[in-house]
Design a protein around this motif. Structure first.
Motif, short mmCIF file in Angstrom:
data_model
loop_
_atom_site.label_atom_id
_atom_site.label_comp_id
_atom_site.label_asym_id
_atom_site.label_seq_id
_atom_site.Cartn_x
_atom_site.Cartn_y
_atom_site.Cartn_z
N ALA A 130 -82.73 65.59 -2.54
CA ALA A 130 -83.92 65.79 -3.38
C ALA A 130 -84.17 64.63 -4.35
CB ALA A 130 -83.78 67.09 -4.16
N ASN A 131 -83.20 63.70 -4.46
CA ASN A 131 -83.35 62.64 -5.47
C ASN A 131 -83.12 61.24 -4.88
OD1 ASN A 131 -83.70 64.03 -8.22
ND2 ASN A 131 -82.08 65.21 -7.21
N PRO A 132 -83.91 60.88 -3.87
CA PRO A 132 -83.68 59.59 -3.19
C PRO A 132 -83.90 58.37 -4.09
CG PRO A 132 -85.74 60.57 -2.45
CD PRO A 132 -85.06 61.60 -3.30
N SER A 133 -84.57 58.55 -5.23
CA SER A 133 -84.78 57.38 -6.10
C SER A 133 -83.56 57.11 -6.99
CB SER A 133 -86.01 57.59 -6.98
OG SER A 133 -85.78 58.67 -7.85
N MET A 134 -82.63 58.07 -7.03
CA MET A 134 -81.46 57.91 -7.90
C MET A 134 -80.18 57.62 -7.13
SD MET A 134 -82.02 61.01 -10.58
CE MET A 134 -83.50 61.11 -11.58
N ILE A 135 -80.13 58.02 -5.86
CA ILE A 135 -78.87 57.91 -5.11
C ILE A 135 -79.13 57.50 -3.67
CG2 ILE A 135 -78.89 60.44 -4.70
CD1 ILE A 135 -75.76 60.23 -4.73
N LEU A 136 -78.21 56.66 -3.15
CA LEU A 136 -78.25 56.28 -1.74
C LEU A 136 -76.95 56.74 -1.08
CD1 LEU A 136 -79.74 52.67 -1.93
CD2 LEU A 136 -80.88 54.75 -1.10
N VAL A 137 -77.06 57.12 0.18
CA VAL A 137 -75.89 57.58 0.92
C VAL A 137 -75.55 56.54 2.00
CG1 VAL A 137 -74.93 59.44 2.34
CG2 VAL A 137 -76.56 59.97 0.51
N SER A 138 -74.44 55.83 1.80
CA SER A 138 -73.98 54.80 2.74
C SER A 138 -75.13 54.04 3.40
CB SER A 138 -73.08 55.43 3.81
OG SER A 138 -71.90 55.89 3.21
N PRO A 139 -76.00 53.41 2.62
CA PRO A 139 -77.16 52.73 3.18
C PRO A 139 -76.77 51.46 3.95
CG PRO A 139 -76.94 52.22 0.87
CD PRO A 139 -75.86 53.21 1.18
N GLU A 140 -77.53 51.14 4.98
CA GLU A 140 -77.19 49.96 5.79
C GLU A 140 -78.09 48.77 5.46
OE1 GLU A 140 -77.27 51.23 9.82
OE2 GLU A 140 -75.45 52.44 9.57
N ASP A 141 -79.16 49.00 4.70
CA ASP A 141 -80.14 47.92 4.50
C ASP A 141 -80.46 47.67 3.03
OD1 ASP A 141 -81.31 50.27 4.00
OD2 ASP A 141 -83.12 49.94 5.18
N ILE A 142 -79.47 47.88 2.16
CA ILE A 142 -79.73 47.73 0.73
C ILE A 142 -79.18 46.41 0.17
CG2 ILE A 142 -77.64 49.03 0.09
CD1 ILE A 142 -80.98 49.08 -1.82
N ALA A 143 -78.27 45.78 0.90
CA ALA A 143 -77.63 44.55 0.39
C ALA A 143 -78.69 43.52 0.00
CB ALA A 143 -76.69 43.97 1.43
N GLY A 144 -78.59 43.02 -1.22
CA GLY A 144 -79.53 42.01 -1.71
C GLY A 144 -80.79 42.58 -2.33
N LYS A 145 -80.94 43.93 -2.27
CA LYS A 145 -82.19 44.53 -2.76
C LYS A 145 -81.97 45.52 -3.90
CE LYS A 145 -83.87 44.66 1.99
NZ LYS A 145 -83.92 45.63 3.08
N TRP A 146 -80.78 45.56 -4.46
CA TRP A 146 -80.50 46.58 -5.48
C TRP A 146 -81.43 46.48 -6.68
CZ3 TRP A 146 -77.99 51.03 -5.30
CH2 TRP A 146 -77.07 51.24 -4.27
N GLN A 147 -81.78 45.24 -7.07
CA GLN A 147 -82.61 45.10 -8.28
C GLN A 147 -83.94 45.86 -8.14
OE1 GLN A 147 -81.63 44.09 -11.06
NE2 GLN A 147 -80.17 42.40 -10.86
N THR A 148 -84.43 46.02 -6.93
CA THR A 148 -85.72 46.70 -6.74
C THR A 148 -85.62 48.19 -7.08
OG1 THR A 148 -85.29 47.22 -4.42
CG2 THR A 148 -86.37 45.12 -4.87
N ARG A 149 -84.41 48.72 -7.18
CA ARG A 149 -84.25 50.15 -7.49
C ARG A 149 -84.15 50.42 -8.99
NH1 ARG A 149 -83.30 53.57 -3.48
NH2 ARG A 149 -82.08 54.96 -4.81
N PHE A 150 -84.14 49.35 -9.78
CA PHE A 150 -84.03 49.52 -11.23
C PHE A 150 -85.36 49.22 -11.91
CE2 PHE A 150 -79.61 48.61 -9.99
CZ PHE A 150 -78.94 49.62 -10.66
N THR A 209 -70.88 45.67 2.92
CA THR A 209 -72.03 46.16 3.70
C THR A 209 -73.14 46.67 2.77
OG1 THR A 209 -71.15 48.38 3.94
CG2 THR A 209 -70.62 46.83 5.68
N PHE A 210 -72.78 46.96 1.52
CA PHE A 210 -73.76 47.51 0.58
C PHE A 210 -74.33 46.48 -0.39
CE2 PHE A 210 -70.63 51.21 0.94
CZ PHE A 210 -71.30 51.77 2.01
N PHE A 211 -73.61 45.37 -0.57
CA PHE A 211 -74.03 44.36 -1.55
C PHE A 211 -74.02 42.97 -0.92
CE2 PHE A 211 -72.26 47.83 -4.03
CZ PHE A 211 -73.21 48.02 -5.01
#
Ligand SMILES: C[S@@+](CC[C@H](N)C(=O)[O-])C[C@H]1O[C@@H](n2cnc3c(N)ncnc32)[C@H](O)[C@@H]1O
Length: 213
Positions: free
Chosen positions: A15-35, A102-104
């Motif tokens: 229910a809270n995809p904007s706050m938590i990711l579950v073992s994502p495969e395509d987030i490396a290098g993009k974390w800043q976009t979630r803040f 794999t995440f960062f």
């Protein structure tokens, strides 16, 4: 960490995809976009119920924080807090610290916190300790050259092991404290759940800070 599987945990996470990711495969290098703001990212590996990381995010609004936790039932407790707090500089990752690369992306992280990591005292379980050389290699690959590793524990055996492991890996120690709560660092120290529990029992808290050469 004795938390039974909570049936609501998966629902809360979904229910809270904007706050938590579950073992994502395509987030490396993009974390800043979630803040909300682009600012240095600090991660805690093995956040448990999240007392430390939520308080850090409140105390340092000019930094971004990510809780990395392998247990769904534990990270769901942090997520419950975050649903109430809505801290713009806190994100959660349900995943294994052994797979951080794999995440960062390289240089994506400014610092790594390890707090009261499971000691895994049996020699045959050495590879599971979060200060084992394969973990140190993961942190190194995602950390900026100026980044630091900060580690706290009540466990003397794990602390001694970690000093040797980091030293063998060629890391440089910036600070070593054999009694954190009676040191000059105590004033600024944010306590974790385990830290509170162990220090109330009278156990000393060890801390080290190190960086890669
Ligand atoms: C002893 S608890 C400490 C919790 C918290 N840091 C504290 O100090 O109160 C260790 C936590 O690390 C998590 N953990 C263990 N191995 C992990 C891994 N490889 N990746 C992510 N989390 C891990 C466990 O699930 C547990 O929640």
């Amino acid at each position: 960490m004795r938390l039974r599987n909570k049936p609501w945990a998966a629902d809360l996470i979904a229910a809270n995809p904007s706050m938590i990711l579950v073992s994502p495969e395509d987030i490396a290098g993009k974390w800043q976009t979630r803040f909300a703001k682009e600012q240095p990212i600090y991660i805690e590996v093995g956040s448990g119920k999240g007392q430390f990381i939520t308080q850090m995010a409140q105390k340092y609004p000019d930094r971004n924080f990510i809780a990395v936790e392998i247990q769904e039932s534990a990270i769901a407790v942090i997520l419950q807090k975050q649903v109430e707090l809505k801290l713009p500089n806190l994100q959660l990752l349900l995943g294994n610290g052994a797979a951080l690369t794999t995440f960062f992306a390289e240089n994506e992280v400014a610092g790594v916190y390890l707090n009261f990591s499971d000691p895994w005292p049996k020699t045959r379980h050495e590879k599971r300790r979060l200060t084992y050389k394969s973990f140190l290699a993961e942190y190194q690959q995602i950390m900026q050259p100026t980044g630091y590793l900060r580690f706290k524990t009540d466990n003397q055996g794990l602390f001694e092991y970690s000093l040797m492991s980091l030293n063998d890996y060629g890391m440089v120690f910036d600070d070593i404290s054999l009694d954190l709560h009676n040191s000059e660092l105590a004033e600024d120290n944010i306590q974790t759940e385990y830290e509170e529990k162990f220090s109330k029992r009278g156990q000393v808290i060890y801390r080290l800070e190190a960086h890669y050469k």
